[in-house]
Scaffold this motif. Structure first.
Motif, PDB file in Angstrom:
ATOM      1  N   CYS A 200       0.846  -1.191   0.000  1.00 41.91           N
ATOM      2  CA  CYS A 200       0.000   0.000   0.000  1.00 41.91           C
ATOM      3  C   CYS A 200       0.882   1.241   0.000  1.00 41.91           C
ATOM      4  O   CYS A 200       1.683   1.448   0.907  1.00 41.91           O
ATOM      5  CB  CYS A 200      -0.929  -0.005   1.218  1.00 41.91           C
ATOM      6  SG  CYS A 200      -1.811   1.549   1.429  1.00 41.91           S
ATOM      7  N   HIS A 202       0.025   4.106   0.481  1.00 42.01           N
ATOM      8  CA  HIS A 202      -0.442   5.052   1.482  1.00 42.01           C
ATOM      9  C   HIS A 202       0.170   4.803   2.856  1.00 42.01           C
ATOM     10  O   HIS A 202       0.647   5.731   3.504  1.00 42.01           O
ATOM     11  CB  HIS A 202      -1.959   4.939   1.551  1.00 42.01           C
ATOM     12  CG  HIS A 202      -2.630   6.166   2.029  1.00 42.01           C
ATOM     13  ND1 HIS A 202      -2.642   7.316   1.296  1.00 42.01           N
ATOM     14  CD2 HIS A 202      -3.304   6.425   3.168  1.00 42.01           C
ATOM     15  CE1 HIS A 202      -3.302   8.230   1.954  1.00 42.01           C
ATOM     16  NE2 HIS A 202      -3.702   7.726   3.103  1.00 42.01           N
ATOM     17  N   ILE A 212      -5.869  -8.915   0.147  1.00 39.22           N
ATOM     18  CA  ILE A 212      -6.271  -7.796  -0.714  1.00 39.22           C
ATOM     19  C   ILE A 212      -7.509  -8.175  -1.542  1.00 39.22           C
ATOM     20  O   ILE A 212      -8.370  -7.346  -1.810  1.00 39.22           O
ATOM     21  CB  ILE A 212      -5.088  -7.302  -1.599  1.00 39.22           C
ATOM     22  CG1 ILE A 212      -5.336  -5.879  -2.086  1.00 39.22           C
ATOM     23  CG2 ILE A 212      -4.827  -8.213  -2.787  1.00 39.22           C
ATOM     24  CD1 ILE A 212      -5.189  -4.815  -1.052  1.00 39.22           C
ATOM     25  N   TRP A 217      -9.550  -5.023  -2.827  1.00 38.35           N
ATOM     26  CA  TRP A 217      -8.450  -4.161  -3.265  1.00 38.35           C
ATOM     27  C   TRP A 217      -8.363  -2.821  -2.559  1.00 38.35           C
ATOM     28  O   TRP A 217      -7.734  -1.891  -3.050  1.00 38.35           O
ATOM     29  CB  TRP A 217      -8.446  -4.022  -4.793  1.00 38.35           C
ATOM     30  CG  TRP A 217      -8.114  -5.358  -5.383  1.00 38.35           C
ATOM     31  CD1 TRP A 217      -8.971  -6.372  -5.677  1.00 38.35           C
ATOM     32  CD2 TRP A 217      -6.799  -5.859  -5.662  1.00 38.35           C
ATOM     33  NE1 TRP A 217      -8.278  -7.480  -6.116  1.00 38.35           N
ATOM     34  CE2 TRP A 217      -6.950  -7.189  -6.129  1.00 38.35           C
ATOM     35  CE3 TRP A 217      -5.513  -5.321  -5.555  1.00 38.35           C
ATOM     36  CZ2 TRP A 217      -5.860  -7.976  -6.478  1.00 38.35           C
ATOM     37  CZ3 TRP A 217      -4.436  -6.105  -5.932  1.00 38.35           C
ATOM     38  CH2 TRP A 217      -4.607  -7.422  -6.389  1.00 38.35           C
ATOM     39  N   HIS A 218      -9.008  -2.744  -1.411  1.00 32.93           N
ATOM     40  CA  HIS A 218      -8.754  -1.589  -0.549  1.00 32.93           C
ATOM     41  C   HIS A 218      -7.775  -2.057   0.509  1.00 32.93           C
ATOM     42  O   HIS A 218      -7.845  -3.191   0.976  1.00 32.93           O
ATOM     43  CB  HIS A 218     -10.040  -1.103   0.107  1.00 32.93           C
ATOM     44  CG  HIS A 218     -10.919  -0.345  -0.828  1.00 32.93           C
ATOM     45  ND1 HIS A 218     -11.675  -0.960  -1.786  1.00 32.93           N
ATOM     46  CD2 HIS A 218     -11.132   0.985  -0.964  1.00 32.93           C
ATOM     47  CE1 HIS A 218     -12.335  -0.045  -2.475  1.00 32.93           C
ATOM     48  NE2 HIS A 218     -12.025   1.153  -2.003  1.00 32.93           N
ATOM     49  N   CYS A 219      -6.856  -1.198   0.902  1.00 38.04           N
ATOM     50  CA  CYS A 219      -5.880  -1.581   1.913  1.00 38.04           C
ATOM     51  C   CYS A 219      -6.612  -1.964   3.209  1.00 38.04           C
ATOM     52  O   CYS A 219      -7.378  -1.154   3.739  1.00 38.04           O
ATOM     53  CB  CYS A 219      -4.918  -0.435   2.183  1.00 38.04           C
ATOM     54  SG  CYS A 219      -3.827  -0.762   3.570  1.00 38.04           S
ATOM     55  N   ALA A 224      -6.940   2.585   1.797  1.00 46.46           N
ATOM     56  CA  ALA A 224      -6.577   3.189   0.512  1.00 46.46           C
ATOM     57  C   ALA A 224      -7.232   2.411  -0.629  1.00 46.46           C
ATOM     58  O   ALA A 224      -7.473   1.209  -0.517  1.00 46.46           O
ATOM     59  CB  ALA A 224      -5.063   3.186   0.354  1.00 46.46           C
ATOM     60  N   ASP A 228      -3.922   2.767  -5.044  1.00 49.90           N
ATOM     61  CA  ASP A 228      -2.716   2.882  -4.220  1.00 49.90           C
ATOM     62  C   ASP A 228      -2.069   1.529  -3.915  1.00 49.90           C
ATOM     63  O   ASP A 228      -1.168   1.448  -3.094  1.00 49.90           O
ATOM     64  CB  ASP A 228      -3.057   3.579  -2.893  1.00 49.90           C
ATOM     65  CG  ASP A 228      -3.258   5.074  -3.085  1.00 49.90           C
ATOM     66  OD1 ASP A 228      -2.722   5.617  -4.073  1.00 49.90           O
ATOM     67  OD2 ASP A 228      -3.960   5.690  -2.274  1.00 49.90           O
ATOM     68  N   ILE A 229      -2.560   0.479  -4.550  1.00 46.27           N
ATOM     69  CA  ILE A 229      -2.035  -0.864  -4.256  1.00 46.27           C
ATOM     70  C   ILE A 229      -1.147  -1.324  -5.421  1.00 46.27           C
ATOM     71  O   ILE A 229      -1.583  -1.309  -6.577  1.00 46.27           O
ATOM     72  CB  ILE A 229      -3.202  -1.863  -4.053  1.00 46.27           C
ATOM     73  CG1 ILE A 229      -4.193  -1.351  -3.007  1.00 46.27           C
ATOM     74  CG2 ILE A 229      -2.663  -3.251  -3.698  1.00 46.27           C
ATOM     75  CD1 ILE A 229      -3.651  -1.191  -1.605  1.00 46.27           C
TER      76      ILE A 229
END
Ligand SMILES: [Zn+2]
Length: 383
Positions: A200, A202, A212, A217-219, A224, A228-229
């Motif tokens: 990540c 972020h 993930i 697929w959001h941190c 994030a 951002d991945i």
């Protein structure tokens, strides 16, 4: 539709459902079979061999069912009847009531918002983020979201829809993005790269493929977005080798909602600009002819630190003995002291007295043009 095509179209629908709900294809096939009254897919196929075929109503119901991409949780525990009920519930959820309170439900950029009078609840697209409850007042006993039972009901309504929204998102992604292979390798839904470990940008989180995929697929740590991945931590010197793996098992809906009081009541900030606007508007009401109107438009209005007003009126445009009564009334309403001044400056057109004879701008314009013409000059050259 021929028999074979009906069967392959059912298979296709099951595949889409599997993708949306991140379950295996055979689970989805069994689910579709269940919707059509069979114990499992094999039973359905053998019935087909004995000339059973879904009719067009049954096909339509499966299509609608898949289109609503219900969550995997129901599949594992659920009964087709429960699913059907839930489906009906979701369909009418755009507007509804919880107890005596009306609400509307909307999906705004993948976030789900349920809102009523003086309250709203947002379930963000990011599974790891807490729902946000906004109210316009502290708990004064009137706003229903402070009632835990109401809140739970509204929250579950929003979450149901959020699951559907997430399902719709992942339907458009490659299958590998939501289903890791045996080595835990997943495909980035946007970049298309394959890896079993992700980073990540972020928060420097090091995330497994399974984590993930599960959090869409959001941190899982900071929420994030997929943007951002990345499969390498290219922003770290050694590519992120030393970053510590994330502990979480992927995000789950947080049970607790964050409350915040949002004061969205209109607020009057009576600044200089607004005072001037009101005073000038009143001056225009006081003006009875075009000269005075021009005088009102060109008046210099100043507001001092104590919010007292000084109005400077052009002597050629505003008669010195004329009291702008409406302006005085407005000033009094605003609690302002008024001071009047006369000023002399270059007025826009010659013969200011011309405007005293009419209240029509077009009539004045014609008189003014004629006057300039009679004096053998165009307005452009006259000063
Ligand atoms: Zn992060």
């Amino acid at each position: 539709m021929t028999e074979t095509r009906k069967l392959s179209s059912l298979k296709h629908l099951a595949k889409r459902y599997a993708r949306a709900n991140r379950i295996t294809q055979h689970q989805a096939l069994d689910l579709v079979a269940g919707k059509l009254g069979f114990a499992n897919w094999i039973k359905l196929v053998s019935a087909c061999k004995n000339e059973w075929m879904p009719d067009s109503d049954q096909m339509a119901s499966i299509e609608a069912f898949v289109a609503h991409a219900l969550p995997a949780a129901d599949f594992r525990t659920g009964h087709p009847e429960i699913l059907t009920r839930r489906f009906a519930y979701l369909e009418q959820a755009e507007h509804g009531t919880i107890g005596d309170h009306a609400y509307r439900l909307q999906v705004i950029f993948h976030d789900v918002v349920v809102a009523g009078d003086g309250w709203s609840i947002k379930v963000p697209e990011n599974l790891g983020a807490a729902p946000i409850v906004e109210t316009s007042t502290e708990n004064d006993g009137r706003c229903p979201v402070f009632d835990p039972e109401f809140l739970q009901e509204a929250l579950s309504l929003a979450r149901e829809r959020a699951i559907q929204v997430r399902g719709e998102i992942s339907t458009n992604w490659p299958r590998r993005s939501t289903k890791p292979d045996l080595d835990g390798v997943v495909r980035h839904p946007l970049w298309g790269s394959d890896s079993d470990v992700w980073f990540c940008l972020h928060c420097n989180g090091k995330i497994t493929g399974a984590q993930i995929a599960q959090s869409l697929w959001h941190c899982p740590a900071c929420g994030a977005s997929p943007l951002d991945i990345f499969d390498t931590a290219f922003w770290c010197e050694e590519g992120g080798e030393s970053l510590r793996p994330m502990k979480t098992n992927g995000a789950v809906d947080r049970a607790e909602a964050d409350f915040c009081v949002v004061d969205d009541k209109p607020r009057l900030d009576l600044n200089e600009e607004k005072i001037i606007l009101l005073i000038r508007s009143a001056l225009l009401e006081d003006a009875t002819n075009i000269s005075e109107k021009l005088g009102a438009l060109r008046a210099e209005i100043n507001v001092d630190d104590e919010n007292d007003v000084c109005i400077a009126l052009e002597e050629d445009l505003w008669p010195q003995d004329k009291e702008p009564i409406k302006a005085l009334i407005v000033a009094a309403q605003l609690g302002l002291e008024v001071e009047f001044e006369s000023m002399w400056s270059t007025i826009p057109f010659a013969w200011p007295g011309l405007g005293e004879g009419t209240a029509s701008t077009s009539e004045y314009t014609q008189m003014m043009l004629d006057a300039y013409a009679q004096h053998g000059a165009s307005p452009d050259t006259e000063t």
